[in-house]
Enzyme design. Structure first.
Site, PDB file in Angstrom:
ATOM      1  N   ARG A 133       4.297   4.892  10.768  1.00 31.54           N
ATOM      2  CA  ARG A 133       4.425   5.488   9.444  1.00 31.54           C
ATOM      3  C   ARG A 133       3.592   6.723   9.562  1.00 31.54           C
ATOM      4  O   ARG A 133       2.468   6.756  10.302  1.00 31.54           O
ATOM      5  CB  ARG A 133       3.951   4.692   8.367  1.00 31.54           C
ATOM      6  CG  ARG A 133       5.052   3.403   8.242  1.00 31.54           C
ATOM      7  CD  ARG A 133       4.754   2.556   7.099  1.00 31.54           C
ATOM      8  NE  ARG A 133       4.830   3.321   5.632  1.00 31.54           N
ATOM      9  CZ  ARG A 133       4.298   2.923   4.554  1.00 31.54           C
ATOM     10  NH1 ARG A 133       3.814   1.649   4.612  1.00 31.54           N
ATOM     11  NH2 ARG A 133       4.461   3.462   3.571  1.00 31.54           N
ATOM     12  N   ASP A 329       9.105   2.087  -5.412  1.00 32.54           N
ATOM     13  CA  ASP A 329       9.101   0.805  -4.574  1.00 32.54           C
ATOM     14  C   ASP A 329      10.445   0.102  -5.136  1.00 32.54           C
ATOM     15  O   ASP A 329      10.435  -1.097  -4.599  1.00 32.54           O
ATOM     16  CB  ASP A 329       7.818   0.053  -4.785  1.00 32.54           C
ATOM     17  CG  ASP A 329       6.686   0.647  -3.904  1.00 32.54           C
ATOM     18  OD1 ASP A 329       7.029   1.370  -3.144  1.00 32.54           O
ATOM     19  OD2 ASP A 329       5.519   0.531  -4.285  1.00 32.54           O
ATOM     20  N   ARG A 403      10.076  -5.687   0.871  1.00 33.44           N
ATOM     21  CA  ARG A 403      11.001  -5.078  -0.480  1.00 33.44           C
ATOM     22  C   ARG A 403      12.432  -5.203  -0.128  1.00 33.44           C
ATOM     23  O   ARG A 403      13.256  -5.690  -0.728  1.00 33.44           O
ATOM     24  CB  ARG A 403      10.542  -4.009  -1.038  1.00 33.44           C
ATOM     25  CG  ARG A 403       9.227  -3.939  -1.441  1.00 33.44           C
ATOM     26  CD  ARG A 403       9.036  -3.061  -2.667  1.00 33.44           C
ATOM     27  NE  ARG A 403       7.498  -2.865  -2.861  1.00 33.44           N
ATOM     28  CZ  ARG A 403       6.756  -3.605  -3.360  1.00 33.44           C
ATOM     29  NH1 ARG A 403       7.015  -4.648  -3.986  1.00 33.44           N
ATOM     30  NH2 ARG A 403       5.222  -3.678  -3.428  1.00 33.44           N
TER      31      ARG A 403
HETATM   32  C1  S3P Z   1       0.867   3.217  -3.569  1.00 31.60           C
HETATM   33  C2  S3P Z   1       1.684   4.359  -3.676  1.00 31.60           C
HETATM   34  C3  S3P Z   1       3.144   4.395  -3.154  1.00 31.60           C
HETATM   35  C4  S3P Z   1       4.004   3.205  -3.169  1.00 31.60           C
HETATM   36  C5  S3P Z   1       2.782   2.059  -2.520  1.00 31.60           C
HETATM   37  C6  S3P Z   1       1.434   2.115  -3.332  1.00 31.60           C
HETATM   38  C7  S3P Z   1      -0.605   3.364  -4.018  1.00 31.60           C
HETATM   39  O1  S3P Z   1       3.265   5.139  -1.900  1.00 31.60           O
HETATM   40  O2  S3P Z   1       5.089   3.214  -2.495  1.00 31.60           O
HETATM   41  O3  S3P Z   1       3.533   0.881  -2.475  1.00 31.60           O
HETATM   42  O4  S3P Z   1      -1.085   2.127  -4.140  1.00 31.60           O
HETATM   43  O5  S3P Z   1      -0.948   4.254  -4.070  1.00 31.60           O
HETATM   44  P1  S3P Z   1       3.166   6.829  -1.669  1.00 31.60           P
HETATM   45  O6  S3P Z   1       2.011   7.263  -2.144  1.00 31.60           O
HETATM   46  O7  S3P Z   1       3.372   6.894  -0.149  1.00 31.60           O
HETATM   47  O8  S3P Z   1       4.287   7.060  -2.349  1.00 31.60           O
END
Ligand code: S3P
Length: 447
Positions: A133, A329, A403
């Protein structure tokens, strides 16, 4: 390799079978993942004791608990309460060895913001999914503030060197990401001056809310359609008592299952309904779902409610790109149930889905195709051509993505033939109680 890095080695397939009776019951889901990570980290950066009730005890968050402990601020559990003994914003210690974040992008990226402001060097690693990632989105602004990385790459494993002399920045987020915003704001606590993050699309605001609760000065201003969030540096946080509300991203699976199975009625109590997180619920209501928020109240600076859902006939809708951050999500489960709706469900603005625990756009489309649901991917748009019925009968490749697994295990409760997912081990990263809670409502799974 730690246990949390071992997913994929011993896959645990599971099959969801069409429910023959309505799903019914009133229950709670475990604590919100985003808030749980933050409570542990802000507790570490505060002076004195922070207590946390309702912490999500899933692998992602337990890895963050281990990380803050390794950094000299022990996180321990007694009874139903977690305690973190903080050392102040710049007071974390050099860990003895590498820190393993398992599957968690949130744990890793927010912790990069924490480490940025410390005079320590930390090697961060993760599992196969996390190691693919992009970390550059966080490292770029943090490097501007003074963080150094030993390696010349933007993926884990990475050795990062913090600094007690961080420079404040003003940063326009190039992608709508609460993780990037949060990492910068956290580092900003330890910078000399004001750090500002500018968002074009609002993302979840738990960092801003909780930092204020811990005593930091954080201002949010909306101007010309942009949100400017400013944190004051040289901050001092004070230990607090935190209560974590139920995770709306976990509740989503139970709620969606109730909508699909005729005669069902399910209530999930104490769920976080912060509007930066409720895009799925807005969308489901537009699709005709019988969903209501009951007993709306506030707890620990966050709005919560009991969410009641009843079986509903759904119709396809257009989900605008602007809604994506508030349900990022939840697209896999929305796509998985959209085949049961009548008509097309068009979801725009899904670019960020491609860089989650898997390429969720591709994984979702493949899972739909394997189960006889017609879907079209066009750039960052997914269109599910709903007919009111889903054939099922397929096996879904989950790619180490919790998920994806849970979304298709929800779909299989109403499809004509059973739906199998090739692995469920990684569900433990966010929602270990998933199967048990679904079964309590009346769902059937076979291993
Ligand atoms: C999260 C932000 C989101 C989300 C992740 C949790 C967080 O990711 O998909 O499950 O706790 O700030 P991104 O900030 O990469 O969109």
């Amino acid at each position: 390799m730690s246990k949390s890095s071992a997913h994929g080695a011993n896959p645990a397939p599971l099959t969801a079978v069409k429910a023959s009776n309505p799903l019914t019951g009133t229950l709670r889901v475990p604590g919100d993942k985003s808030i749980s990570h933050r409570a542990l980290m802000f507790g570490a950066l505060a002076t004195g004791k922070t207590t946390i009730k309702g912490l999500l005890e899933a692998e992602d968050v337990l890895n963050t608990a281990k990380a803050v402990t390794a950094l000299g601020t022990p996180a321990t559990k007694s009874g139903d309460t977690w305690t973190v003994l903080g050392r102040g914003t710049g007071g974390l210690k050099q860990p003895d060895g590498p820190i393993d974040f398992g599957n968690s992008g949130t744990g890793t990226r927010l912790m990069m913001g924490v480490v940025a402001g410390q005079d320590i060097t930390v090697t961060m690693m993760g599992d196969a999914s996390l190691s693919r990632r992009p970390m550059g989105r966080v490292l770029k602004p943090l490097r501007q503030m003074g963080l150094l990385t030993r390696e010349d790459r933007d993926t884990l494993p990475l050795t990062v060197e913090g600094s007690s002399h961080l420079v404040p920045i003003e940063y326009v987020l190039p992608v709508p990401s609460a993780q990037v915003k949060s990492a910068i704001l956290i580092a900003g606590l330890m910078a000399a001056g004001e750090t500002t993050v500018i968002e074009k699309e609002p993302t979840r605001d738990h960092t801003e809310r909780m930092l204020r609760y811990f005593g930091a000065q954080v201002e949010t201003e909306v101007r010309d359609g942009l949100t400017r969030i400013t944190v004051h540096g040289d901050a001092e946080l004070e230990g607090r008592d935190v209560v974590v509300p139920g995770d709306p991203s976990s509740a989503a699976f139970l709620i969606c299952a109730a909508l699909l199975v005729p005669g069902s009625g399910v209530t999930v109590e104490g769920v976080l309904v912060n509007e930066t997180r409720t895009g799925l619920y807005t969308t489901l209501k537009e699709m005709g779902a019988d969903i209501v928020f009951l007993n709306e109240r506030e707890e620990g600076g966050e709005p919560i409610a009991d969410i009641r859902a009843r079986y509903s006939k759904l119709k396809g809708v257009h989900v605008p790109a602007a809604r994506a951050p508030s349900m990022i999500d939840e697209y896999p489960v929305l796509a998985a149930i959209a085949g049961f709706a009548h008509g097309d469900t068009r979801m725009d603005g899904l670019a960020e889905l491609k860089v989650k625990e898997s390429d969720r756009l591709a994984a979702t489309a493949a899972g739909l195709a394997a189960n006889g649901v017609r879907a079209t991917v066009d750039g960052d748009t997914l269109i599910v051509h709903g007919t009111g019925e889903v054939a099922g009968g397929g096996t879904v490749a989950t790619h180490l993505d919790h998920r994806i697994a849970m979304a298709f295990l929800t779909m299989g409760l109403a499809s004509d033939k059973p739906v199998t997912v090739d692995d469920t081990a990684m569900i433990a990263t966010s929602f270990p109680e998933f199967r048990g809670l679904m079964e309590r409502l009346g769902a059937s799974y076979r291993s």
